[in-house]
Write a protein that holds these residues in place. Structure first.
Motif, PDB file in Angstrom:
ATOM      1  N   UNK A 363       0.845  -1.191   0.000  1.00 57.88           N
ATOM      2  CA  UNK A 363       0.000   0.000   0.000  1.00 57.88           C
ATOM      3  C   UNK A 363       0.880   1.241   0.000  1.00 57.88           C
ATOM      4  N   UNK A 364       0.252   2.358  -0.389  1.00 57.19           N
ATOM      5  CA  UNK A 364       0.967   3.628  -0.317  1.00 57.19           C
ATOM      6  C   UNK A 364       1.000   4.097   1.132  1.00 57.19           C
ATOM      7  N   UNK A 365       1.844   5.065   1.405  1.00 55.50           N
ATOM      8  CA  UNK A 365       2.123   5.457   2.787  1.00 55.50           C
ATOM      9  C   UNK A 365       1.195   6.565   3.259  1.00 55.50           C
ATOM     10  N   UNK A 366       1.129   6.691   4.576  1.00 53.48           N
ATOM     11  CA  UNK A 366       0.480   7.850   5.163  1.00 53.48           C
ATOM     12  C   UNK A 366       1.358   9.074   4.927  1.00 53.48           C
ATOM     13  N   UNK A 367       0.846  10.223   5.294  1.00 56.14           N
ATOM     14  CA  UNK A 367       1.569  11.467   5.032  1.00 56.14           C
ATOM     15  C   UNK A 367       2.924  11.477   5.712  1.00 56.14           C
ATOM     16  N   UNK A 368       3.942  11.900   4.971  1.00 57.83           N
ATOM     17  CA  UNK A 368       5.241  12.222   5.567  1.00 57.83           C
ATOM     18  C   UNK A 368       5.851  13.334   4.734  1.00 57.83           C
ATOM     19  N   UNK A 369       6.855  13.956   5.266  1.00 58.63           N
ATOM     20  CA  UNK A 369       7.451  15.142   4.654  1.00 58.63           C
ATOM     21  C   UNK A 369       8.149  14.781   3.345  1.00 58.63           C
ATOM     22  N   UNK A 370       7.739  15.420   2.258  1.00 63.60           N
ATOM     23  CA  UNK A 370       8.323  15.152   0.952  1.00 63.60           C
ATOM     24  C   UNK A 370       9.416  16.148   0.569  1.00 63.60           C
ATOM     25  N   UNK A 427       4.012   8.464  -2.611  1.00 61.05           N
ATOM     26  CA  UNK A 427       4.891   7.956  -1.547  1.00 61.05           C
ATOM     27  C   UNK A 427       4.476   6.569  -1.081  1.00 61.05           C
ATOM     28  N   UNK A 428       5.455   5.690  -0.945  1.00 62.31           N
ATOM     29  CA  UNK A 428       5.251   4.351  -0.403  1.00 62.31           C
ATOM     30  C   UNK A 428       5.724   4.308   1.043  1.00 62.31           C
ATOM     31  N   UNK A 429       6.894   4.856   1.280  1.00 67.29           N
ATOM     32  CA  UNK A 429       7.452   5.016   2.603  1.00 67.29           C
ATOM     33  C   UNK A 429       8.563   6.045   2.456  1.00 67.29           C
ATOM     34  N   UNK A 430       9.090   6.581   3.542  1.00 63.53           N
ATOM     35  CA  UNK A 430      10.169   7.567   3.387  1.00 63.53           C
ATOM     36  C   UNK A 430      11.300   7.041   2.516  1.00 63.53           C
ATOM     37  N   UNK A 431      11.594   7.783   1.453  1.00 65.05           N
ATOM     38  CA  UNK A 431      12.676   7.417   0.553  1.00 65.05           C
ATOM     39  C   UNK A 431      12.279   6.522  -0.590  1.00 65.05           C
ATOM     40  N   UNK A 432      11.010   6.060  -0.664  1.00 58.60           N
ATOM     41  CA  UNK A 432      10.591   5.145  -1.724  1.00 58.60           C
ATOM     42  C   UNK A 432       9.260   5.609  -2.316  1.00 58.60           C
ATOM     43  N   UNK A 433       9.204   5.655  -3.666  1.00 55.32           N
ATOM     44  CA  UNK A 433       8.034   6.176  -4.364  1.00 55.32           C
ATOM     45  C   UNK A 433       7.706   5.303  -5.570  1.00 55.32           C
ATOM     46  N   UNK A 434       6.408   5.284  -5.922  1.00 58.50           N
ATOM     47  CA  UNK A 434       5.942   4.506  -7.070  1.00 58.50           C
ATOM     48  C   UNK A 434       5.289   5.433  -8.083  1.00 58.50           C
ATOM     49  N   UNK A 435       5.456   5.170  -9.381  1.00 54.72           N
ATOM     50  CA  UNK A 435       4.802   6.008 -10.384  1.00 54.72           C
ATOM     51  C   UNK A 435       3.291   5.974 -10.221  1.00 54.72           C
ATOM     52  N   UNK A 436       2.679   7.128 -10.265  1.00 55.06           N
ATOM     53  CA  UNK A 436       1.238   7.247 -10.066  1.00 55.06           C
ATOM     54  C   UNK A 436       0.475   6.555 -11.195  1.00 55.06           C
ATOM     55  N   UNK A 437      -0.615   5.883 -10.827  1.00 61.80           N
ATOM     56  CA  UNK A 437      -1.478   5.282 -11.827  1.00 61.80           C
ATOM     57  C   UNK A 437      -1.157   3.847 -12.175  1.00 61.80           C
ATOM     58  N   UNK A 438      -0.125   3.278 -11.563  1.00 52.58           N
ATOM     59  CA  UNK A 438       0.245   1.891 -11.833  1.00 52.58           C
ATOM     60  C   UNK A 438      -0.252   0.997 -10.694  1.00 52.58           C
ATOM     61  N   UNK A 439      -0.779  -0.185 -10.998  1.00 54.92           N
ATOM     62  CA  UNK A 439      -1.152  -1.105  -9.920  1.00 54.92           C
ATOM     63  C   UNK A 439       0.078  -1.561  -9.157  1.00 54.92           C
TER      64      UNK A 439
END
Length: 475
Positions: A363-370, A427-439
């Motif tokens: 799952x994607x992450x809760x809010x954290x500072x970007x 955002x997935x977790x601090x330091x890790x991100x996934x392209x938007x719109x992809x399963x």
């Protein structure tokens, strides 16, 4: 060979998946092969060249692209066995004139750094246009002005074309042979890669596929205007060409600890094991641990040794699964074929081998500072501007050629595209991100490389961005 196990069942499944995917996604042609415990199949579909209408066949040749890096690394280990190279010696011991544009930086690079992608050479898009026996030498000479540094050797892992080309030049110096002749003597002949070559002039004598790019308006695949990269890129994957059967034979040689299917000892079991051992690890889901030459992809408890290879309008892949005595290799003649390659690899692991592949991202992450990740990041002729937009990171990527010649080669290699449309990352977790719109399940396999990570937070800001295994550095 028992045709009732691998031959009939797997060939039929692969053929169905390949035909359906190619027809739905405008991929002209695709060829794939599987070796498993003494049995081997090759399946082909579609067209090798839309201009001529030539069919893609089981014996159609194609550019290996960066799969070549495993061949180059194998040759380095051969020369280590013979006492001509030392993995822990400085490169300048063998290439006294080797230099980068940062004084003294090249002196710190060891031979093992070149083939473990830990060298820090910033020249991933450096394309000097030279041909002939001195092509690789010309590349290395040019690094004195064109080659920068991303990090201190051994500190990080970043996929490195430049490092592998320098390794190719080392091979030329210690053996006295140009790369094109050396790979024939040390790999093609003893392994039994009977249909492999290193030039368009040789490839034209047999059936060979070319690459294609989708027309951005019609999405119809159109032939590339460039067949190969310059010969300066040979050791990194610019020029070697061969067939699925050849790559299966090479993969089987690694499975057998350096013994080819014909029984020829090509390299030692110790070298084969060393190449598989972890030599660098960014400890991030999108950056698998690096061996020597091989990338070590974890699929649950099973390790897949792999390397993929982009060529102008095409993409290849070679995977070796020692635990199950399996080799998988494939080529598709549009860049989008990488999605099909990942689909087939996961099918082979799950359905044919029974491997449990856990979900990588749930799952994607809760809010954290970007804000630590926003800013401008650069590597050789590449600029990435990152900003925070609506709780995501928005990236704008542009290629900024050093000169007109570099621009012309890169533009042809990329099918005319030199700037990507803005891409947002969730955002997935601090330091890790996934392209938007992809399963999120898309990232369970080889395509985990589409994730983006950030590393080395200093003074509240990330120092490095990693996308596709390559680092760019904040400026």
């Amino acid at each position: 060979m028992n045709e009732n196990t691998l031959g009939t069942a797997v060939a039929g499944q692969l053929s169905e998946q390949i035909a359906a995917y190619c027809d739905a996604n405008a991929i002209p042609g695709f060829v794939a092969g599987v070796y498993h415990s003494g049995e081997q199949i090759v399946v082909a579909h579609g067209t090798a060249n839309v201009t001529t209408g030539a069919a893609m066949g089981a014996d159609t040749g194609f550019l290996f692209g960066s799969v070549t890096k495993v061949l180059t690394t194998t040759m380095v280990l051969q020369q280590v066995e013979r006492g001509l190279l030392d993995l822990d010696a400085p490169v300048v011991k063998y290439l006294p004139d080797f230099a980068l544009n940062v004084p003294g930086a090249a002196d710190k690079i060891l031979v093992r750094h070149l083939i473990s992608h830990t060298n820090g050479i910033d020249a991933d898009l450096y394309f000097p246009d030279a041909e002939g026996r001195d092509a690789v030498r010309r590349y290395v000479e040019g690094l004195a002005t064109a080659g920068g540094t991303l990090f201190e050797p051994g500190e990080q892992v970043s996929y490195s074309n430049g490092g592998m080309i320098v390794a190719g030049r080392l091979l030329e110096v210690v053996t006295g042979l140009p790369f094109s002749e050396l790979i024939d003597r040390e790999i093609y002949q003893p392994v039994g890669m009977t249909d492999s070559s290193t030039s368009a002039e040789q490839a034209i004598l047999r059936s060979t596929a070319i690459g294609h790019f989708p027309n951005p308006e019609t999405m119809v695949a159109e032939p590339t205007r460039m067949f190969t990269l310059p010969q300066t890129w040979g050791p990194a994957g610019g020029t070697p060409i061969g067939t699925v059967a050849d790559l299966l034979t090479f993969g089987r040689t690694h499975l057998a600890g350096g013994v080819s299917p014909s029984g020829t000892r090509v390299f030692s079991a110790e070298s084969a094991a060393l190449m598989q051992r972890v030599s660098g690890d960014m400890v991030s889901p999108n950056v698998p641990p690096m061996g020597l030459g091989w990338v070590r992809y974890p699929f649950g408890d099973t390790t897949v040794l792999a390397m993929s290879g982009a060529s102008p309008g095409g993409v290849s892949i070679l995977c070796v699964v020692p635990e199950f005595d399996l080799v998988f290799t494939a080529f598709g003649n549009t860049p989008g074929a990488v999605m099909l390659q990942d689909q087939l690899l996961q099918w082979l692991l799950r359905e044919h081998l029974g491997v449990e592949i856990p979900t990588l991202i749930t799952e994607s992450a809760a809010d954290f500072d970007l804000t630590p990740y926003a800013g401008t990041y650069r590597s050789d002729q590449l600029r990435i501007d990152i900003s925070v937009v609506d709780g995501t990171l928005e990236e704008r990527t542009a290629y900024e050629p050093a000169d007109a010649a570099q621009g012309a080669i890169f533009t042809a290699f990329a099918g005319g595209v030199t700037a990507a449309p803005p891409q947002r990352y969730v955002p997935i977790r601090p330091g890790l991100f996934a392209p938007e719109g992809y399963p999120l399940e898309l990232f369970d396999g080889y395509l985990r490389l589409l994730l983006v990570s950030f590393h080395d937070i200093r003074d509240g800001r990330a120092t490095f961005r990693n996308g596709g295994g390559r680092l760019t550095r904040r400026v």
